[in-house]
Write an enzyme that holds these catalytic residues in place. Structure first.
Site: not given
Length: 478
Positions: A355-356, A398
């Site tokens: 996950d960003i 994301e």
């Protein structure tokens, strides 16, 4: 179907019938003429050309062996001077060098000594299997023979020996002499025949046993055992040239034979008809394709258009429109197949779930357009660093999910570490948001009793552990 379509179909059918029919008739006529040319001119002329080359390459050594057996010096030496080994060595060496042959030899019946250009090599004995050739040759009625053999004193090459008997003036047997030619040289000569004339060339004895053939075509076997040909019954092994047509393995062949009395061998020149009609086939198919081109081009355009739209629809249904990565639905199908394969082949597989970090803040601070560009750049990095045999998916927002084939937990952990560093150090990402873009990773590998939900749950736990421990980290979960 309307009248217009009927007319198009009828005209198309008539044009195709005329074009294809004309092409087939022309092809059959040309084929018949080519086969006639092959049988009446090409093959007879070629066998004469090949015979001429055989005379130059094989008959000359036979004549040299004959000359040696009748040489007065050699006879006198055996009778009166056999103790002078240097003299016979020089004689054999001079013959070898003059005619560029592989070896020259002499066997004395009186002493049993075997001489070459290097001197005395051994004594021939009846209880020695390597010397059986001499005693067999001595007992035959013919004055000479050609045989193939390995000689331990002449290296590991297969040698063709041309043996001649030596008699004194009163026809008492004195011994045997002759020369040896490397079979590799003969193989090159037969290969030359195949490449230059497009014919398979081989030699047999009177029983149909093949004595010489090219290595690439050594599957010809014993001629009299070829059921499609059965040369012995058909009388192919005769002294005069003979032309025979037959089929073998579903292919048409034309065979010409010629007896070479100097070698006491039969020369066979075999032509596979298809090899001489290839150009005709090419012309036929070219004309046929031209005839069909105008008609099928429209169909091809239609098919291409339909196929293009189908591909676009399939891609829209299976890929994320922003990143062009697999979407969640498509990835789940691949995921399920991989899990079934894992339970069958036990090859390790793993997933990376990441996950960003702070992506909401990127959207808030820089706008959604920049956020979209960040996602695109992440996808580009993944495509560069993840193997083609693996699968990448934009899982949602994301979040991204990677399935690695043939990769255990430790190997996948290293891949995730490399990706983490790539994101953090990527100039493209840094230019977009003016600061390092990081991500948190969870890594796990498949287990025997796993389901998709279990695997994703473990990877998700690793992802949250990485988030809770300060982000920009990789956590592996066993």
């Amino acid at each position: 179907m309307n009248f217009k379509n009927y007319v198009v179909i009828i005209v198309t059918f008539l044009l195709l019938t005329f074009s294809v029919g004309s092409s087939i008739l022309n092809y059959m006529k040309s084929l018949d003429e080519t086969q006639k040319e092959l049988k009446e001119r090409s093959l007879p002329l070629s066998i004469d050309n090949i015979y001429t080359e055989v005379q130059r390459n094989l008959i000359e050594p036979t004549l040299v062996s004959s000359m040696m057996s009748n040489d007065t010096f050699l006879k006198d030496w055996i009778i009166n001077s056999e103790t002078d080994i240097k003299k016979i060595s020089r004689y054999l060496e001079s013959i070898k060098n003059r005619y560029s042959v592989f070896s020259t030899f002499l066997v004395s019946e009186k002493t049993g000594n075997y001489y070459t250009s290097k001197g005395l090599l051994e004594k021939v004995k009846e209880d020695n299997p390597n010397n059986a050739w001499y005693f067999k040759f001595k007992d035959i009625q013919d004055s000479y023979e050609i045989n193939l053999d390995f000689n331990k004193f002449l290296g590991n090459s297969l040698i063709m020996f041309i043996n001649y008997k030596i008699f004194d003036d009163e026809f008492h047997y004195l011994g045997a002499t002759g020369i040896g030619i490397k079979i590799s040289y003969i193989n090159e000569m037969l290969k030359h025949f195949r490449v230059k004339y497009n014919f398979n060339v081989f030699f047999t004895d009177k029983e149909g046993n093949i004595l010489l053939s090219e290595k690439e075509n050594d599957d010809i076997g014993k001629v009299k055992n070829i059921k499609e040909l059965n040369l012995i019954k058909k009388g192919a092994l005769v002294d005069n040239s003979n032309l025979i047509e037959y089929e073998k393995n579903g292919k048409a062949y034309i065979l010409n034979t010629k007896y070479i009395k100097e070698l006491k061998l039969y020369l066979f020149v075999e032509a596979e008809v298809d090899k001489f009609t290839k150009e005709l086939e090419k012309t036929f198919y070219t004309n046929l394709l031209i005839s069909l081109f105008v008609t099928i081009i429209i169909i091809l355009i239609i098919l291409y258009t339909i196929k293009s739209y189908n591909k676009k629809l399939e891609k829209l249904a299976s890929h994320d429109s922003l990143t062009q990565l697999s979407n969640r639905r498509n990835f789940n199908e691949y995921f399920e197949k991989s899990l079934k394969l894992f339970k069958r082949d036990k090859i390790p597989r793993s997933i990376i779930f990441f996950d960003i970090d702070n992506f909401k803040m990127i959207n808030d601070n820089y706008g959604h357009l920049v956020g979209d560009n960040v996602l695109k750049r992440i996808a580009a990095i993944l495509n560069l660093q993840i193997r083609d045999c693996d699968s990448i998916s934009r899982w949602g927002g994301e979040e991204f999910l990677i399935l690695l084939n043939d990769s255990n937990l430790e190997q996948s952990f290293k891949v995730a570490q490399k990706l983490k560093q790539s994101f953090e150090n990527d100039l493209g990402l840094n230019n977009l948001v003016k600061e390092p873009v990081t991500a948190s990773f969870g890594v796990t590998e498949f287990k025997e009793d796993d389901t998709i939900d279990k695997i994703i749950s473990r990877a998700d736990n690793g992802l949250y552990a990485a988030k809770n421990s300060g982000k920009n980290k990789v956590e592996k979960v066993k």
